[in-house]
Design an enzyme around this catalytic site. Structure first.
Site, PDB file in Angstrom:
ATOM      1  N   HIS A 214     -22.854 -20.659  24.737  1.00  0.00           N
ATOM      2  CA  HIS A 214     -23.805 -20.453  23.636  1.00  0.00           C
ATOM      3  C   HIS A 214     -23.624 -19.084  23.013  1.00  0.00           C
ATOM      4  O   HIS A 214     -23.391 -18.101  23.708  1.00  0.00           O
ATOM      5  CB  HIS A 214     -25.251 -20.684  24.087  1.00  0.00           C
ATOM      6  CG  HIS A 214     -25.796 -19.683  25.065  1.00  0.00           C
ATOM      7  ND1 HIS A 214     -26.469 -18.558  24.671  1.00  0.00           N
ATOM      8  CD2 HIS A 214     -25.790 -19.653  26.422  1.00  0.00           C
ATOM      9  CE1 HIS A 214     -26.871 -17.888  25.754  1.00  0.00           C
ATOM     10  NE2 HIS A 214     -26.457 -18.524  26.824  1.00  0.00           N
ATOM     11  N   ASP A 233     -25.325 -12.417  28.442  1.00  0.00           N
ATOM     12  CA  ASP A 233     -25.888 -13.741  28.134  1.00  0.00           C
ATOM     13  C   ASP A 233     -26.004 -13.954  26.634  1.00  0.00           C
ATOM     14  O   ASP A 233     -27.027 -13.689  26.060  1.00  0.00           O
ATOM     15  CB  ASP A 233     -27.253 -13.846  28.820  1.00  0.00           C
ATOM     16  CG  ASP A 233     -27.832 -15.249  28.745  1.00  0.00           C
ATOM     17  OD1 ASP A 233     -27.129 -16.171  28.318  1.00  0.00           O
ATOM     18  OD2 ASP A 233     -29.020 -15.409  29.116  1.00  0.00           O
ATOM     19  N   GLU A 266     -29.273 -22.385  22.394  1.00  0.00           N
ATOM     20  CA  GLU A 266     -29.332 -22.740  23.823  1.00  0.00           C
ATOM     21  C   GLU A 266     -30.594 -22.185  24.453  1.00  0.00           C
ATOM     22  O   GLU A 266     -31.266 -22.845  25.254  1.00  0.00           O
ATOM     23  CB  GLU A 266     -28.086 -22.207  24.558  1.00  0.00           C
ATOM     24  CG  GLU A 266     -27.968 -22.626  26.027  1.00  0.00           C
ATOM     25  CD  GLU A 266     -28.604 -21.670  27.010  1.00  0.00           C
ATOM     26  OE1 GLU A 266     -28.661 -21.996  28.206  1.00  0.00           O
ATOM     27  OE2 GLU A 266     -29.065 -20.578  26.607  1.00  0.00           O
ATOM     28  N   GLU A 267     -30.914 -20.942  24.064  1.00  0.00           N
ATOM     29  CA  GLU A 267     -32.038 -20.231  24.694  1.00  0.00           C
ATOM     30  C   GLU A 267     -33.389 -20.867  24.351  1.00  0.00           C
ATOM     31  O   GLU A 267     -34.388 -20.576  24.976  1.00  0.00           O
ATOM     32  CB  GLU A 267     -32.038 -18.753  24.274  1.00  0.00           C
ATOM     33  CG  GLU A 267     -30.785 -17.978  24.674  1.00  0.00           C
ATOM     34  CD  GLU A 267     -30.719 -17.642  26.157  1.00  0.00           C
ATOM     35  OE1 GLU A 267     -31.531 -18.166  26.936  1.00  0.00           O
ATOM     36  OE2 GLU A 267     -29.837 -16.842  26.533  1.00  0.00           O
ATOM     37  N   ASP A 294     -21.201 -19.400  30.574  1.00  0.00           N
ATOM     38  CA  ASP A 294     -22.459 -18.748  30.238  1.00  0.00           C
ATOM     39  C   ASP A 294     -22.718 -17.657  31.280  1.00  0.00           C
ATOM     40  O   ASP A 294     -23.090 -17.972  32.420  1.00  0.00           O
ATOM     41  CB  ASP A 294     -23.590 -19.791  30.226  1.00  0.00           C
ATOM     42  CG  ASP A 294     -24.917 -19.201  29.774  1.00  0.00           C
ATOM     43  OD1 ASP A 294     -24.976 -17.994  29.485  1.00  0.00           O
ATOM     44  OD2 ASP A 294     -25.907 -19.963  29.723  1.00  0.00           O
ATOM     45  N   HIS A 371     -31.956 -11.533  28.749  1.00  0.00           N
ATOM     46  CA  HIS A 371     -33.145 -11.849  27.953  1.00  0.00           C
ATOM     47  C   HIS A 371     -33.983 -10.612  27.643  1.00  0.00           C
ATOM     48  O   HIS A 371     -35.186 -10.723  27.395  1.00  0.00           O
ATOM     49  CB  HIS A 371     -34.020 -12.914  28.646  1.00  0.00           C
ATOM     50  CG  HIS A 371     -33.291 -14.210  28.875  1.00  0.00           C
ATOM     51  ND1 HIS A 371     -33.811 -15.261  29.595  1.00  0.00           N
ATOM     52  CD2 HIS A 371     -32.066 -14.634  28.461  1.00  0.00           C
ATOM     53  CE1 HIS A 371     -32.943 -16.259  29.626  1.00  0.00           C
ATOM     54  NE2 HIS A 371     -31.874 -15.906  28.948  1.00  0.00           N
TER      55      HIS A 371
HETATM   56  N1  BES Z   1     -27.634 -17.991  30.917  1.00  0.00           N
HETATM   57  C1  BES Z   1     -28.935 -18.529  31.123  1.00  0.00           C
HETATM   58  C2  BES Z   1     -29.050 -19.380  32.367  1.00  0.00           C
HETATM   59  C3  BES Z   1     -28.922 -18.643  33.676  1.00  0.00           C
HETATM   60  C4  BES Z   1     -29.600 -17.465  33.899  1.00  0.00           C
HETATM   61  C5  BES Z   1     -28.152 -19.189  34.666  1.00  0.00           C
HETATM   62  C6  BES Z   1     -29.486 -16.817  35.126  1.00  0.00           C
HETATM   63  C7  BES Z   1     -28.043 -18.560  35.889  1.00  0.00           C
HETATM   64  C8  BES Z   1     -28.714 -17.362  36.108  1.00  0.00           C
HETATM   65  C9  BES Z   1     -29.316 -19.395  29.922  1.00  0.00           C
HETATM   66  O1  BES Z   1     -28.933 -18.822  28.711  1.00  0.00           O
HETATM   67  C10 BES Z   1     -30.806 -19.570  29.910  1.00  0.00           C
HETATM   68  O2  BES Z   1     -31.520 -18.624  29.852  1.00  0.00           O
HETATM   69  N2  BES Z   1     -31.243 -20.808  30.014  1.00  0.00           N
HETATM   70  C11 BES Z   1     -32.644 -21.153  30.033  1.00  0.00           C
HETATM   71  C12 BES Z   1     -32.818 -22.649  30.098  1.00  0.00           C
HETATM   72  C13 BES Z   1     -32.926 -23.329  28.781  1.00  0.00           C
HETATM   73  C14 BES Z   1     -33.180 -24.826  29.001  1.00  0.00           C
HETATM   74  C15 BES Z   1     -33.945 -22.725  27.843  1.00  0.00           C
HETATM   75  C16 BES Z   1     -33.298 -20.611  31.292  1.00  0.00           C
HETATM   76  O3  BES Z   1     -32.638 -20.479  32.315  1.00  0.00           O
HETATM   77  O4  BES Z   1     -34.493 -20.349  31.228  1.00  0.00           O
HETATM   78 ZN    ZN Z   2     -27.081 -18.010  28.745  1.00  0.00          ZN
END
Ligand code: BES
Ligand code: ZN
Length: 409
Positions: A214, A233, A266-267, A294, A371
């Protein structure tokens, strides 16, 4: 009729008496780690014991509890919001969970099968392509992407960096002699667009190998300003893909079609990839494999560990990654899980396509600054570590896209 109405009103007021606040009107359907839901005493409405995923409808307070609990346990958001999904779901959540369970069973069948994925045979062209990976290019890309105030799909101008990315790709590919196509993909769930580069296959153009990550970023309001540089990220995975494409675009045409994606939104709930994977499925596209990159820049424990997520992924591709790692990378692969569909691989997995997500570290050792405005290139960023993920992208584009291998079920 009138009495019926009265009775209804009475029941409604009774129901209200049990709901003292407005909490319950803001509930969200979610998927989360079954263990987390149980630990927090959140009612689980449906579950998949195989995938250890639970479906719950949660209030804002519950959402916060899950987030805090997940955060304390080294996870990220802690759950996946299905509100978007819910609007389009025809078969109900049981269908969603049933689908997950059957995919999990297929993985287990594969695990018990008498033969496993073949170890990749060393391919000299690929080995030599790997030596062309340029760390400075990767660093420049991550620095460039993290210099935008944010890349959020909900910002007023969500496509500034997307348009710039497209221009960058066009300039980079101008010297390629391969048949390629750069396009922006529009979505209905967000104004942000995804970017796709297609390298059409020479022999089996209908078999598609997907490489993606993403391009968007987010600041979830955890202190220190509201910028969302998203260096790790996920400028990092985006840069791995760009560097792999730079190299591949100067090589011989792959036999299978290779699609590179930089996904939107994605976020905010896997928005871009969910639409794209659904569209591929609707067109009956033969997607042989999906690689999701990612977060690849923060080497958690310090050693060369690649976390290989076991949920929402394919056992066949995880095996393939292990074999490729032995031949070309030499990292330690540690299996781990998110506990929910934490990135775009889950969108493809849901449509029944085999996916993997090689991740920067063990979940517990992953970058604590994502984030937030602190997700910048810093002394903790390790571009040599990140090179391993560009190698994986090259393996997909030059080994898998030139082979006849496919998931054996
Ligand atoms: N890169 C993250 C996911 C992540 C974070 C994987 C830390 C492993 C460790 C991704 O961009 C993200 O933040 N995804 C969201 C989920 C989405 C369905 C909104 C999350 O993890 O909250
Ligand atoms: Zn991510």
């Amino acid at each position: 009729m009138k009495t019926a109405m009265m009775a209804l009103l009475f029941v409604a007021s009774l129901a209200q008496a049990h709901v003292p606040s407005l909490e319950s009107f803001n509930t969200k359907p979610i998927l989360a780690d079954l263990k987390d839901l149980r630990a927090l005493n959140i009612p689980v409405m449906a579950k998949d014991e195989f995938a250890e995923v639970g479906y719950a409808v949660v209030t804002p307070k519950m959402q916060q509890r899950i987030q805090e609990y997940a955060h304390a346990n080294g996870k990220c958001g802690g759950f996946e919001d299905l509100s978007q999904e819910a609007q389009n779901l025809t078969g109900g959540f049981d269908a969603l969970l049933g689908n997950l369970a059957s995919l999990k069973q297929k993985n287990e069948l594969y695990d018990r099968a008498p033969f496993r994925a073949l170890a990749t045979q060393k391919n000299e062209a690929l080995a030599s392509a790997i030596t062309e990976i340029n760390v400075d290019n990767m660093k420049a890309t991550v620095q460039w992407l993290s210099s935008y105030p944010d890349r959020n799909n909900r910002s007023a101008q969500p496509n500034v960096h997307v348009e710039d990315m497209k221009k960058k790709l066009e300039a980079m590919l101008a010297s390629s002699t391969l048949p390629y196509e750069v396009s922006l993909v529009s979505h209905t769930s967000t104004k942000q667009k995804s970017v796709r580069v297609r390298l059409t296959g020479s022999e089996k153009p209908n078999e598609i190998v997907v490489l993606g990550g993403h391009l968007d970023s987010i600041n979830m309001g955890w202190g220190s300003g509201n910028k969302a540089p998203g260096a790790d990220d996920n400028a990092s995975g985006s840069a791995n893909l760009l560097e792999a494409l730079r190299i591949v675009s100067q090589k011989v045409q792959p036999k299978r079609t290779v699609d590179f994606f930089w996904y939107a939104g994605e976020e905010s709930g896997l928005l871009g990839s969910a639409e794209i994977a659904k569209q591929y499925k609707a067109q009956n596209a033969d997607v042989v494999a999906v690689l999701q990159l990612d977060m690849t820049l923060f080497p958690g424990s310090g050693e060369l560990v690649i976390g290989s997520m076991t949920d929402f992924t394919s056992a066949w591709l995880r095996d393939y990654l292990k074999a490729a790692n032995e031949t070309y990378i030499g990292a330690r692969i540690v299996e781990d899980k998110c506990g929910y569909g934490c990135s775009d691989h889950a969108s493809w997995h849901r449509q029944g396509y085999p996916a993997i997500m090689p991740f920067e570290a063990r979940m517990n050792d992953s970058n604590p600054n994502i984030h937030s405005a602190r997700d910048l290139v810093s002394k903790d960023s390790n571009f040599n570590h990140s090179v391993a993920y560009t190698k994986i992208a090259l393996v997909f584009a030059m080994d898998l896209a030139n082979s006849t291998a496919r998931q054996p079920y």
